[in-house]
Design a protein around this motif. Structure first.
Motif, PDB file in Angstrom:
ATOM      1  N   LYS A 110      36.858  50.943  37.715  1.00 35.00           N
ATOM      2  CA  LYS A 110      36.431  50.031  38.780  1.00 35.00           C
ATOM      3  C   LYS A 110      35.017  49.500  38.567  1.00 35.00           C
ATOM      4  O   LYS A 110      34.540  48.667  39.335  1.00 35.00           O
ATOM      5  CB  LYS A 110      36.495  50.747  40.133  1.00 35.00           C
ATOM      6  N   ILE A 115      39.762  46.410  40.690  1.00 29.04           N
ATOM      7  CA  ILE A 115      41.099  46.510  40.106  1.00 29.04           C
ATOM      8  C   ILE A 115      41.935  45.504  40.889  1.00 29.04           C
ATOM      9  O   ILE A 115      42.050  45.621  42.105  1.00 29.04           O
ATOM     10  CB  ILE A 115      41.680  47.928  40.242  1.00 29.04           C
ATOM     11  N   GLU A 119      47.302  44.833  38.966  1.00 30.30           N
ATOM     12  CA  GLU A 119      47.046  46.121  38.310  1.00 30.30           C
ATOM     13  C   GLU A 119      47.327  47.279  39.270  1.00 30.30           C
ATOM     14  O   GLU A 119      47.929  48.282  38.892  1.00 30.30           O
ATOM     15  CB  GLU A 119      45.592  46.174  37.830  1.00 30.30           C
TER      16      GLU A 119
END
Length: 214
Positions: A110, A115, A119
């Motif tokens: 991150k 993200i 994803e």
């Protein structure tokens, strides 16, 4: 830190994180959820390959070498205990290390800012396919949602060896060419209270591991 509920349920059997990240099942999770988490980020595929090969025990092997080298560099006359890294721990302690290392991996993933939704959906689907443990699923969800905080992540490092493993995992995942990710790694190392010489040894072993994997 883990809630008591999550710790109890996940440690009760192979459905726990330790079971998922070791042996044959670990390879499945590594090639699945972790592979998606790492491989989806630019510049991290090699680090992901190292971290997921045979589960997280491979990370413990690299951390053990780095930690042992660092101990030898200290030149202490006192006999030092063998480092208790992930690859050398009994199941209950290995479970705790797995949670700490995975928190570090998620944090490093991150560190570039986010993200994205695609994803996240891929990761959620893969984790759900591999485990029906409600507490574990909730743990993944909470870790992926929470704001990035190196100080909070570092709280999971209950031993010096786990701190080393968490930093090693992070530098294998993060892209050090990125300003944001480099700054994150610097802050994480400070929060983990890593000795400068140990930090340098971990970084050297990470570079060697990447070269060997290539």
């Amino acid at each position: 830190m883990l809630s008591g509920k999550a710790t109890t349920q996940s440690a009760s059997g192979s459905a726990g994180l330790g079971g998922l990240l070791s042996g044959k099942t670990g390879a499945a999770l590594g090639g699945g959820a972790l592979g998606l988490l790492l491989g989806s980020k630019k510049g991290r595929k090699m680090g992901g390959k190292i971290l997921t090969y045979g589960g997280l025990a491979a990370l413990g092997v690299v951390a053990y070498k780095a930690y042992s080298n660092w101990q030898q560099q200290q030149g202490s006359a006192v006999t030092q205990a063998q480092p208790q890294t992930l690859d050398r721990l009994p199941a209950p302690q290995a479970e705790q290390h797995c949670y700490g290392v995975l928190r570090a991996i998620i944090g490093a993933a991150k560190a570039d800012g986010h993200i994205d939704d695609r994803e996240r959906e891929l990761i959620d689907n893969e984790v759900a396919r591999l485990t029906s443990d409600g507490a574990l699923l909730q743990w993944f969800d909470a870790e992926l949602k929470k704001p990035l905080d190196p100080a909070d992540i570092a709280k999971s490092a209950t031993t010096a060896e786990l701190a080393a493993e968490m930093y090693l995992a992070s530098i294998l995942v993060a892209d050090e060419q990125s300003f944001m990710e480099k700054a994150y790694l610097t802050e994480l190392a400070q929060q983990l209270k890593l000795a400068p010489a140990l930090k340098a040894e971990l970084e050297q072993q990470a570079r060697q591991a990447v070269t060997a994997a290539g």
